[in-house]
Design a protein around this motif. Structure first.
Motif, PDB file in Angstrom:
ATOM      1  N   MET A  35       0.816  -1.220   0.000  1.00 35.80           N
ATOM      2  CA  MET A  35       0.000   0.000   0.000  1.00 35.80           C
ATOM      3  C   MET A  35       0.850   1.272   0.000  1.00 35.80           C
ATOM      4  O   MET A  35       0.481   2.271   0.602  1.00 35.80           O
ATOM      5  N   ILE A  40      -1.063   2.040  -4.310  1.00 34.82           N
ATOM      6  CA  ILE A  40      -2.345   2.746  -4.263  1.00 34.82           C
ATOM      7  C   ILE A  40      -2.721   3.254  -5.648  1.00 34.82           C
ATOM      8  O   ILE A  40      -3.844   3.087  -6.115  1.00 34.82           O
ATOM      9  N   ARG A  45      -6.219  -0.435  -3.280  1.00 29.27           N
ATOM     10  CA  ARG A  45      -7.329  -0.294  -2.327  1.00 29.27           C
ATOM     11  C   ARG A  45      -8.495  -1.233  -2.631  1.00 29.27           C
ATOM     12  O   ARG A  45      -8.912  -1.995  -1.754  1.00 29.27           O
ATOM     13  N   MET A  48      -7.433  -4.862  -1.806  1.00 28.93           N
ATOM     14  CA  MET A  48      -7.428  -5.187  -0.387  1.00 28.93           C
ATOM     15  C   MET A  48      -8.857  -5.404   0.127  1.00 28.93           C
ATOM     16  O   MET A  48      -9.151  -6.377   0.811  1.00 28.93           O
ATOM     17  N   LEU A  49      -9.754  -4.492  -0.258  1.00 29.89           N
ATOM     18  CA  LEU A  49     -11.114  -4.585   0.276  1.00 29.89           C
ATOM     19  C   LEU A  49     -11.880  -5.774  -0.309  1.00 29.89           C
ATOM     20  O   LEU A  49     -12.752  -6.334   0.334  1.00 29.89           O
ATOM     21  N   GLN A  56     -14.917 -12.562   4.353  1.00 30.44           N
ATOM     22  CA  GLN A  56     -16.092 -12.502   5.216  1.00 30.44           C
ATOM     23  C   GLN A  56     -17.251 -13.315   4.619  1.00 30.44           C
ATOM     24  O   GLN A  56     -17.914 -14.079   5.312  1.00 30.44           O
ATOM     25  N   VAL A  65      -5.937 -10.078   6.573  1.00 30.72           N
ATOM     26  CA  VAL A  65      -5.459  -9.215   5.491  1.00 30.72           C
ATOM     27  C   VAL A  65      -4.733  -8.028   6.116  1.00 30.72           C
ATOM     28  O   VAL A  65      -5.316  -7.288   6.901  1.00 30.72           O
TER      29      VAL A  65
ATOM     30  N   SER B   5      -9.666  10.699  -2.654  1.00 27.83           N
ATOM     31  CA  SER B   5      -9.609   9.742  -1.543  1.00 27.83           C
ATOM     32  C   SER B   5      -8.388   8.832  -1.648  1.00 27.83           C
ATOM     33  O   SER B   5      -7.925   8.300  -0.637  1.00 27.83           O
ATOM     34  N   LEU B   6      -7.835   8.661  -2.855  1.00 21.37           N
ATOM     35  CA  LEU B   6      -6.593   7.882  -2.980  1.00 21.37           C
ATOM     36  C   LEU B   6      -5.390   8.689  -2.485  1.00 21.37           C
ATOM     37  O   LEU B   6      -4.470   8.138  -1.882  1.00 21.37           O
ATOM     38  N   LEU B   9      -5.549   8.359   1.234  1.00 23.77           N
ATOM     39  CA  LEU B   9      -5.041   7.039   1.646  1.00 23.77           C
ATOM     40  C   LEU B   9      -3.513   7.033   1.633  1.00 23.77           C
ATOM     41  O   LEU B   9      -2.865   6.527   2.550  1.00 23.77           O
ATOM     42  N   ASN B 113     -14.170   7.321  -3.619  1.00 23.31           N
ATOM     43  CA  ASN B 113     -14.749   6.481  -2.579  1.00 23.31           C
ATOM     44  C   ASN B 113     -14.020   6.629  -1.246  1.00 23.31           C
ATOM     45  O   ASN B 113     -13.113   5.881  -0.922  1.00 23.31           O
ATOM     46  N   GLU B 116     -14.125   3.601   1.193  1.00 20.39           N
ATOM     47  CA  GLU B 116     -13.120   2.562   0.956  1.00 20.39           C
ATOM     48  C   GLU B 116     -11.763   2.971   1.519  1.00 20.39           C
ATOM     49  O   GLU B 116     -11.023   2.140   2.040  1.00 20.39           O
ATOM     50  N   THR B 117     -11.440   4.256   1.391  1.00 20.32           N
ATOM     51  CA  THR B 117     -10.167   4.726   1.935  1.00 20.32           C
ATOM     52  C   THR B 117     -10.124   4.527   3.451  1.00 20.32           C
ATOM     53  O   THR B 117      -9.152   4.001   3.990  1.00 20.32           O
ATOM     54  N   LEU B 119     -11.933   2.465   5.281  1.00 23.35           N
ATOM     55  CA  LEU B 119     -11.932   1.039   5.613  1.00 23.35           C
ATOM     56  C   LEU B 119     -10.558   0.424   5.401  1.00 23.35           C
ATOM     57  O   LEU B 119     -10.086  -0.372   6.205  1.00 23.35           O
ATOM     58  N   ALA B 120      -9.898   0.808   4.311  1.00 22.65           N
ATOM     59  CA  ALA B 120      -8.561   0.280   4.046  1.00 22.65           C
ATOM     60  C   ALA B 120      -7.597   0.720   5.145  1.00 22.65           C
ATOM     61  O   ALA B 120      -6.751  -0.057   5.594  1.00 22.65           O
ATOM     62  N   ASN B 123      -8.522  -1.190   8.417  1.00 22.60           N
ATOM     63  CA  ASN B 123      -8.102  -2.585   8.306  1.00 22.60           C
ATOM     64  C   ASN B 123      -6.577  -2.704   8.378  1.00 22.60           C
ATOM     65  O   ASN B 123      -6.050  -3.615   9.008  1.00 22.60           O
ATOM     66  N   LEU B 164     -15.590  -4.293  10.869  1.00 27.34           N
ATOM     67  CA  LEU B 164     -15.374  -3.526   9.629  1.00 27.34           C
ATOM     68  C   LEU B 164     -16.683  -3.352   8.871  1.00 27.34           C
ATOM     69  O   LEU B 164     -16.966  -2.279   8.325  1.00 27.34           O
ATOM     70  N   ASP B 165     -17.480  -4.393   8.873  1.00 27.74           N
ATOM     71  CA  ASP B 165     -18.757  -4.345   8.185  1.00 27.74           C
ATOM     72  C   ASP B 165     -19.676  -3.311   8.841  1.00 27.74           C
ATOM     73  O   ASP B 165     -20.354  -2.543   8.157  1.00 27.74           O
ATOM     74  N   ARG B 168     -18.450   0.117   7.902  1.00 28.67           N
ATOM     75  CA  ARG B 168     -18.865   0.448   6.528  1.00 28.67           C
ATOM     76  C   ARG B 168     -20.296   0.996   6.525  1.00 28.67           C
ATOM     77  O   ARG B 168     -20.586   2.018   5.903  1.00 28.67           O
TER      78      ARG B 168
END
Lengths: 129, 185
Positions: A35, A40, A45, A48-49, A56, A65, B5-6, B9, B113, B116-117, B119-120, B123, B164-165, B168
């Motif tokens: 990452m 990236i 991203r 990974m998700l 899950q 992960v 958003s990238l 991140l 998004n 997603e950023t 959450l990544a 995580n 995580l869910d 989200r």
């Protein structure tokens, strides 16, 4: 914004079960996603998700992960390394969310690495061109 | 990179590397002033004063895997392309980055998004806390991982799949309230 207490209790219970499983079975499979800026920019991203989502969905309790920085092979990003106990590391290159589906099904579930996505395959292909 | 958003991140990875325990991310859209501002503040070990002027130079890096450092230089370039500004400031403890862009500038990428950023990030760095604040004109949405930890207890890591869910869901509903159901603009 915060959901009902009941729902949180449910999440807590599920999370504790996940943790308990990890404790009992020790370190399982580790998925490491690169990452750094290169990863990236190349699309790490969603990769990974997608792993998180699929793990899950399939309820694979022994897989985690995690992320790492630049692996040093930027032109092959997104790069994903799979570490299984007592097995050689498998390095997947130029990953996409679609490829993740196949890696999860064939490698993580059925135990057969997807050779066409590995760095070895990619380097061979380049050498023959 | 085609999404703000990238960039976020990417920039927050520096905070993680710097050993921060708390990262504050703020996005502010101000249509009246025609400004889009991203602020990232961490409590990591900070950047030495003599290095701070060099970090947006693409030929400066502390990494050992290659000789260029692209993250901060790309962010600065973006700000310049969008008639904005980029500042990086050494705090008493930590670092603060402010990236400003002209909101209506044709070269300004969409936010993309941001769920997603986040959450990544959560995580990838489950031991860190993130405070996320999104201001859009007079509305704002705040999400803080510390409030989730408070409820779930310290014994459950935030990168547990069911957590995580849950996160989200919280982010998606909070952001759609803020943007009136229209995301990624």
């Amino acid at each position: 914004m915060i959901k009902s207490i009941q729902e949180l209790e449910e999440i807590r219970k599920k999370a504790l079960e996940e943790l308990e499983f990890r404790k009992q079975h020790g370190e399982g499979i580790r998925i490491v996603v690169g990452m750094a800026t290169c990863g990236i920019a190349a699309g790490a991203r969603p990769v990974m998700l997608k792993f998180v989502e699929e793990i899950q969905k399939r309820n694979l309790k022994n897989v985690t992960v995690v992320q790492t920085g630049c692996i040093g092979l930027c032109k092959y990003e997104p790069i994903v390394e799979v570490y299984e106990p007592n097995k050689e590391k498998v390095t997947y290159v130029k990953m996409t969310p679609e490829k993740v589906l196949k890696v999860v099904a064939e490698h993580l579930v059925n135990g057969k690495p997807v050779y066409e996505y590995t760095i070895g395959y990619e380097e061979n292909k380049e050498a023959n061109n | 990179m085609n999404e703000l958003s990238l960039y976020i991140l990417d920039l927050v990875q520096n905070s993680i590397e710097a050993g921060a325990s708390l990262v504050k991310i703020e996005i502010a859209e101000d249509l009246k002033e025609d400004l889009f501002t991203i602020t990232i503040e961490d409590n990591g070990r900070g950047i030495p004063q003599d290095v701070i002027d060099k970090v947006t130079d693409p030929f400066y890096t502390t990494r050992k895997t290659r000789k260029v450092g692209l993250g901060l230089s790309l962010a600065k370039q973006l700000a310049m392309d969008c008639e904005g500004s980029f500042t990086i400031e050494r705090l008493e403890k930590g670092t603060k980055i402010v990236l400003k862009m002209k909101h209506s500038h044709i070269d300004r990428p969409p936010l993309g998004n941001i769920t997603e950023t986040l959450l990544a990030l959560i995580n990838g760095a489950p031991d860190l806390d993130f405070k996320f604040c999104y201001k859009k004109d007079r509305n704002e949405f705040i999400f803080d991982t510390r409030s989730i930890r408070d409820i779930l207890g310290d014994d459950i890591p935030l990168n547990t799949l069911s957590v995580l869910d849950f996160i989200r869901g919280q982010l998606e509903s909070g952001l759609s309230n803020l943007t009136g159901g229209v995301n990624n603009r």
